[in-house]
Design a protein around this motif. Structure first.
Motif, PDB file in Angstrom:
ATOM      1  N   VAL A 184       0.571  -7.729  -6.497  1.00 33.14           N
ATOM      2  CA  VAL A 184      -0.783  -8.375  -5.446  1.00 33.14           C
ATOM      3  C   VAL A 184      -1.900  -7.577  -5.435  1.00 33.14           C
ATOM      4  CG1 VAL A 184      -0.675  -8.860  -3.413  1.00 33.14           C
ATOM      5  CG2 VAL A 184       1.191  -9.274  -4.234  1.00 33.14           C
ATOM      6  N   GLU A 185      -3.031  -7.880  -5.920  1.00 33.85           N
ATOM      7  CA  GLU A 185      -4.098  -7.348  -5.279  1.00 33.85           C
ATOM      8  C   GLU A 185      -4.698  -7.836  -4.002  1.00 33.85           C
ATOM      9  OE1 GLU A 185      -7.983  -7.459  -7.324  1.00 33.85           O
ATOM     10  OE2 GLU A 185      -6.749  -7.989  -8.909  1.00 33.85           O
ATOM     11  N   ILE A 186      -5.065  -6.059  -3.241  1.00 34.26           N
ATOM     12  CA  ILE A 186      -5.843  -6.467  -1.702  1.00 34.26           C
ATOM     13  C   ILE A 186      -6.791  -5.380  -2.074  1.00 34.26           C
ATOM     14  CG2 ILE A 186      -5.572  -5.860   0.632  1.00 34.26           C
ATOM     15  CD1 ILE A 186      -2.470  -6.471  -0.219  1.00 34.26           C
ATOM     16  N   ASP A 187      -8.338  -6.613  -1.733  1.00 32.82           N
ATOM     17  CA  ASP A 187      -9.282  -5.511  -2.615  1.00 32.82           C
ATOM     18  C   ASP A 187      -9.435  -4.298  -3.221  1.00 32.82           C
ATOM     19  OD1 ASP A 187      -9.914  -6.392   0.352  1.00 32.82           O
ATOM     20  OD2 ASP A 187      -9.416  -4.729   1.381  1.00 32.82           O
ATOM     21  N   GLY A 188      -8.999  -5.202  -4.547  1.00 35.49           N
ATOM     22  CA  GLY A 188      -9.690  -4.267  -5.921  1.00 35.49           C
ATOM     23  C   GLY A 188      -8.152  -3.386  -6.037  1.00 35.49           C
ATOM     24  N   VAL A 189      -6.823  -2.768  -4.978  1.00 34.96           N
ATOM     25  CA  VAL A 189      -5.558  -1.773  -5.248  1.00 34.96           C
ATOM     26  C   VAL A 189      -5.113  -3.332  -5.313  1.00 34.96           C
ATOM     27  CG1 VAL A 189      -4.851  -0.150  -4.739  1.00 34.96           C
ATOM     28  CG2 VAL A 189      -6.813  -0.199  -4.369  1.00 34.96           C
ATOM     29  N   VAL A 190      -3.994  -3.041  -6.729  1.00 37.29           N
ATOM     30  CA  VAL A 190      -2.889  -3.749  -7.629  1.00 37.29           C
ATOM     31  C   VAL A 190      -1.588  -2.832  -6.826  1.00 37.29           C
ATOM     32  CG1 VAL A 190      -1.715  -4.104  -9.566  1.00 37.29           C
ATOM     33  CG2 VAL A 190      -3.919  -4.420  -9.079  1.00 37.29           C
ATOM     34  N   TYR A 191      -0.705  -3.992  -6.117  1.00 35.69           N
ATOM     35  CA  TYR A 191       0.847  -3.146  -6.308  1.00 35.69           C
ATOM     36  C   TYR A 191       1.744  -4.271  -6.596  1.00 35.69           C
ATOM     37  CZ  TYR A 191      -2.467  -1.470  -2.242  1.00 35.69           C
ATOM     38  OH  TYR A 191      -3.425  -0.613  -1.409  1.00 35.69           O
ATOM     39  N   ASN A 192       2.364  -3.261  -6.806  1.00 41.30           N
ATOM     40  CA  ASN A 192       3.954  -4.447  -7.563  1.00 41.30           C
ATOM     41  C   ASN A 192       4.976  -3.812  -6.343  1.00 41.30           C
ATOM     42  OD1 ASN A 192       3.456  -4.979  -9.415  1.00 41.30           O
ATOM     43  ND2 ASN A 192       3.267  -3.081 -10.636  1.00 41.30           N
ATOM     44  N   VAL A 193       5.663  -4.729  -5.482  1.00 43.03           N
ATOM     45  CA  VAL A 193       6.016  -4.544  -4.194  1.00 43.03           C
ATOM     46  C   VAL A 193       7.611  -5.569  -4.925  1.00 43.03           C
ATOM     47  CG1 VAL A 193       4.167  -4.607  -2.631  1.00 43.03           C
ATOM     48  CG2 VAL A 193       5.018  -6.860  -3.579  1.00 43.03           C
ATOM     49  N   SER A 194       8.157  -5.088  -3.743  1.00 45.18           N
ATOM     50  CA  SER A 194       9.678  -6.297  -3.680  1.00 45.18           C
ATOM     51  C   SER A 194       9.664  -6.964  -2.560  1.00 45.18           C
ATOM     52  CB  SER A 194      10.929  -5.041  -4.183  1.00 45.18           C
ATOM     53  OG  SER A 194      11.250  -4.447  -3.405  1.00 45.18           O
ATOM     54  N   VAL A 195      10.446  -7.863  -2.712  1.00 50.04           N
ATOM     55  CA  VAL A 195      10.768  -8.373  -1.083  1.00 50.04           C
ATOM     56  C   VAL A 195      11.213  -7.559  -0.270  1.00 50.04           C
ATOM     57  CG1 VAL A 195      12.291 -10.623   0.293  1.00 50.04           C
ATOM     58  CG2 VAL A 195      11.177 -10.838  -2.150  1.00 50.04           C
ATOM     59  N   GLY A 196      10.410  -7.961   1.022  1.00 55.25           N
ATOM     60  CA  GLY A 196      10.730  -7.337   2.099  1.00 55.25           C
ATOM     61  C   GLY A 196       9.971  -5.830   2.133  1.00 55.25           C
ATOM     62  N   GLU A 197       9.340  -5.867   1.506  1.00 61.96           N
ATOM     63  CA  GLU A 197       8.418  -4.601   1.796  1.00 61.96           C
ATOM     64  C   GLU A 197       7.296  -4.628   2.225  1.00 61.96           C
ATOM     65  OE1 GLU A 197       6.352  -1.004  -2.211  1.00 61.96           O
ATOM     66  OE2 GLU A 197       8.063  -2.823  -2.800  1.00 61.96           O
ATOM     67  N   ARG A 198       6.817  -4.166   2.245  1.00 61.58           N
ATOM     68  CA  ARG A 198       5.598  -3.804   3.615  1.00 61.58           C
ATOM     69  C   ARG A 198       4.366  -2.966   2.365  1.00 61.58           C
ATOM     70  NH1 ARG A 198       5.779  -5.093   8.032  1.00 61.58           N
ATOM     71  NH2 ARG A 198       3.503  -5.429   8.527  1.00 61.58           N
ATOM     72  N   PHE A 199       3.072  -2.903   2.376  1.00 61.10           N
ATOM     73  CA  PHE A 199       1.629  -2.262   1.386  1.00 61.10           C
ATOM     74  C   PHE A 199       0.480  -3.113   1.833  1.00 61.10           C
ATOM     75  CE2 PHE A 199       2.718  -7.006   0.168  1.00 61.10           C
ATOM     76  CZ  PHE A 199       1.723  -7.173  -0.397  1.00 61.10           C
ATOM     77  N   GLY A 200       0.236  -1.963   0.773  1.00 65.66           N
ATOM     78  CA  GLY A 200      -1.800  -2.562   1.366  1.00 65.66           C
ATOM     79  C   GLY A 200      -1.739  -1.946   2.270  1.00 65.66           C
ATOM     80  N   PRO A 201      -3.673  -2.162   3.445  1.00 66.61           N
ATOM     81  CA  PRO A 201      -3.904  -1.370   4.335  1.00 66.61           C
ATOM     82  C   PRO A 201      -3.101  -1.111   5.236  1.00 66.61           C
ATOM     83  CG  PRO A 201      -5.829  -2.538   2.699  1.00 66.61           C
ATOM     84  CD  PRO A 201      -4.228  -2.733   2.542  1.00 66.61           C
ATOM     85  N   GLY A 202      -2.682   0.379   5.707  1.00 65.84           N
ATOM     86  CA  GLY A 202      -1.570   0.380   6.696  1.00 65.84           C
ATOM     87  C   GLY A 202      -0.377  -0.166   6.930  1.00 65.84           C
ATOM     88  N   ASN A 203      -0.423  -0.187   5.568  1.00 60.87           N
ATOM     89  CA  ASN A 203       1.192  -1.630   5.604  1.00 60.87           C
ATOM     90  C   ASN A 203       1.242  -2.534   6.632  1.00 60.87           C
ATOM     91  OD1 ASN A 203       1.715   0.236   3.387  1.00 60.87           O
ATOM     92  ND2 ASN A 203       3.296   2.427   5.297  1.00 60.87           N
ATOM     93  N   ARG A 204       0.014  -3.118   6.548  1.00 60.97           N
ATOM     94  CA  ARG A 204      -0.007  -4.420   7.485  1.00 60.97           C
ATOM     95  C   ARG A 204       0.656  -5.794   6.665  1.00 60.97           C
ATOM     96  NH1 ARG A 204      -5.793  -4.019   9.897  1.00 60.97           N
ATOM     97  NH2 ARG A 204      -4.706  -6.403  11.346  1.00 60.97           N
ATOM     98  N   PHE A 205       1.026  -5.659   5.478  1.00 59.87           N
ATOM     99  CA  PHE A 205       1.453  -6.981   4.252  1.00 59.87           C
ATOM    100  C   PHE A 205       2.578  -6.381   4.066  1.00 59.87           C
ATOM    101  CE2 PHE A 205      -3.575  -7.349   3.828  1.00 59.87           C
ATOM    102  CZ  PHE A 205      -3.694  -8.395   4.272  1.00 59.87           C
ATOM    103  N   GLU A 206       3.375  -7.640   4.616  1.00 60.21           N
ATOM    104  CA  GLU A 206       4.788  -7.528   3.577  1.00 60.21           C
ATOM    105  C   GLU A 206       5.476  -8.777   2.711  1.00 60.21           C
ATOM    106  OE1 GLU A 206       8.951  -8.131   6.158  1.00 60.21           O
ATOM    107  OE2 GLU A 206       7.877  -7.507   6.647  1.00 60.21           O
ATOM    108  N   LEU A 207       5.781  -8.399   1.438  1.00 60.09           N
ATOM    109  CA  LEU A 207       7.014 -10.046   0.416  1.00 60.09           C
ATOM    110  C   LEU A 207       7.201 -10.362   1.184  1.00 60.09           C
ATOM    111  CD1 LEU A 207       6.071 -11.304  -1.825  1.00 60.09           C
ATOM    112  CD2 LEU A 207       7.248  -9.664  -2.617  1.00 60.09           C
ATOM    113  N   ARG A 208       7.421 -12.011   1.557  1.00 59.93           N
ATOM    114  CA  ARG A 208       8.737 -12.276   2.552  1.00 59.93           C
ATOM    115  C   ARG A 208       9.749 -13.156   1.592  1.00 59.93           C
ATOM    116  NH1 ARG A 208       8.414 -13.041   8.142  1.00 59.93           N
ATOM    117  NH2 ARG A 208       8.539 -10.947   9.384  1.00 59.93           N
ATOM    118  N   SER A 209       9.110 -13.591   0.140  1.00 54.99           N
ATOM    119  CA  SER A 209      10.085 -14.034   0.124  1.00 54.99           C
ATOM    120  C   SER A 209       9.054 -14.461  -1.616  1.00 54.99           C
ATOM    121  CB  SER A 209      10.211 -15.822   0.429  1.00 54.99           C
ATOM    122  OG  SER A 209       9.771 -16.797   0.288  1.00 54.99           O
ATOM    123  N   VAL A 210       9.910 -15.129  -2.426  1.00 57.61           N
ATOM    124  CA  VAL A 210       9.010 -15.324  -3.562  1.00 57.61           C
ATOM    125  C   VAL A 210       9.727 -16.643  -4.397  1.00 57.61           C
ATOM    126  CG1 VAL A 210       8.713 -14.690  -6.133  1.00 57.61           C
ATOM    127  CG2 VAL A 210       8.751 -13.009  -4.795  1.00 57.61           C
TER     128      VAL A 210
END
Length: 306
Positions: A258-284
């Motif tokens: 996932v890319e947020i504002d130009g920053v790319v993250y590799n995340v797994s289900v249930g993991e929080r990420f992004g600015p302030g860890n305000r995003f979470e991947l729930r399912s794929v």
């Protein structure tokens, strides 16, 4: 008396005629001979110059195939456009091959360098792994198909892996290049039409190779030009541009890039990420990922390439 002077006068007359002949006939011919000799010398020098040039041209012709290969190799390693999605995929695969857990990638804007005549692209990298993983990653970066060098690197002690091996937290800056002197939005001296980074789908299937460890997003995002794909793979939430680049499975675990504002993250289900860890991947599910931002749920799907 006069009879004695007659031979003298005759001799003087002959001498005068001889001198006159020399002045009128011989000396001009001698000048012409000298001029002809100078022309001959110049022609010989010109011939030597032409022979040297011919030899140089023959050498250049013989070296042309190798020169063409070198030019093609340079064009391959320093592409004519920034090609940010391809760069991200190369770095992601380098991390996968090294067995290191890539936390985030932060591509910067291309900046023209007057010294080299190229545009430089700085990419911030954050990752965690063992000492040997970090060493392997440096090797993978230095041997990428695209020219890249590590300009800054710092290591800090991290947590211990499940097998008891100490982990390191890596922060590095990677510099890549493009021959486009105005490669994309935000570049200097300015964007060139059609050279901005874009993505109309996810990464290629090679991004689904094995990755060791689990990732956690703790890096601070840096400003960069976000990817602008179409077909529902992006959204804007809370002023943040969110782009789903890829979905894949690693060791039985569903993951997403996932890319947020130009920053790319590799995340797994249930993991929080992004600015302030305000995003979470729930399912794929297939090419789609469901996310949560605060109390808002949203789904992004990758548009398959045609």
């Amino acid at each position: 008396m006069d009879s004695r002077r007659a031979p003298l006068f005759a001799g003087l007359a002959v001498a005068g005629v001889a001198i006159l002949m020399i002045l009128l006939l011989v000396l001009p011919k001698m000048g012409q001979v000298s001029q002809a000799q100078d022309q001959l010398d110049q022609a010989q020098r010109d011939q030597q110059t032409l022979e040297s040039r011919r030899s140089a041209l023959e050498d250049a012709k013989a070296a042309a195939p190798q020169a063409r290969k070198t030019i093609a190799e340079v064009n391959r390693r320093i592409p004519p456009t920034a090609e940010e999605p391809g760069l991200i995929l190369l770095l992601q695969n380098a991390a996968i091959d090294a067995g290191i857990d890539l936390v985030s990638l932060s591509p910067g804007n291309p900046v023209f360098d007057t010294a080299s005549g190229l545009s430089k692209i700085a990419v911030g990298v954050s990752a965690t792994g063992t000492y040997f993983d970090v060493t392997d990653l440096m090797y993978q970066i230095e041997t990428l198909p695209r020219a890249a060098i590590v300009t800054n690197m710092s290591l800090a002690p991290g947590q211990t892996s499940q097998t008891g091996v100490p982990l390191l937290t890596l922060s590095a800056t990677i510099q890549t290049y493009t021959t486009d002197t105005s490669a994309g939005p935000g570049s200097e001296p300015g964007p060139t039409s059609g050279t901005g980074s874009s993505s109309s789908g996810g990464s290629s299937s090679s991004s689904s190779s094995s990755v060791s460890g689990s990732s956690s997003s703790t890096s601070t995002p840096t400003e960069a030009t976000p990817t602008q794909p179409g077909g529902g793979s992006s959204a804007n939430l809370g002023g943040h541009s969110v782009v789903l680049l890829d979905t894949f499975r690693v060791s039985g675990t569903d993951r997403a890039q996932v890319e947020i504002d130009g920053v790319v993250y590799n995340v797994s289900v249930g993991e929080r990420f992004g600015p302030g860890n305000r995003f979470e991947l729930r399912s794929v599910s297939g090419n789609c990922g469901t996310f949560v931002f605060g109390d808002q749920s949203f789904t992004l799907c990758i548009t398959p390439r045609k």
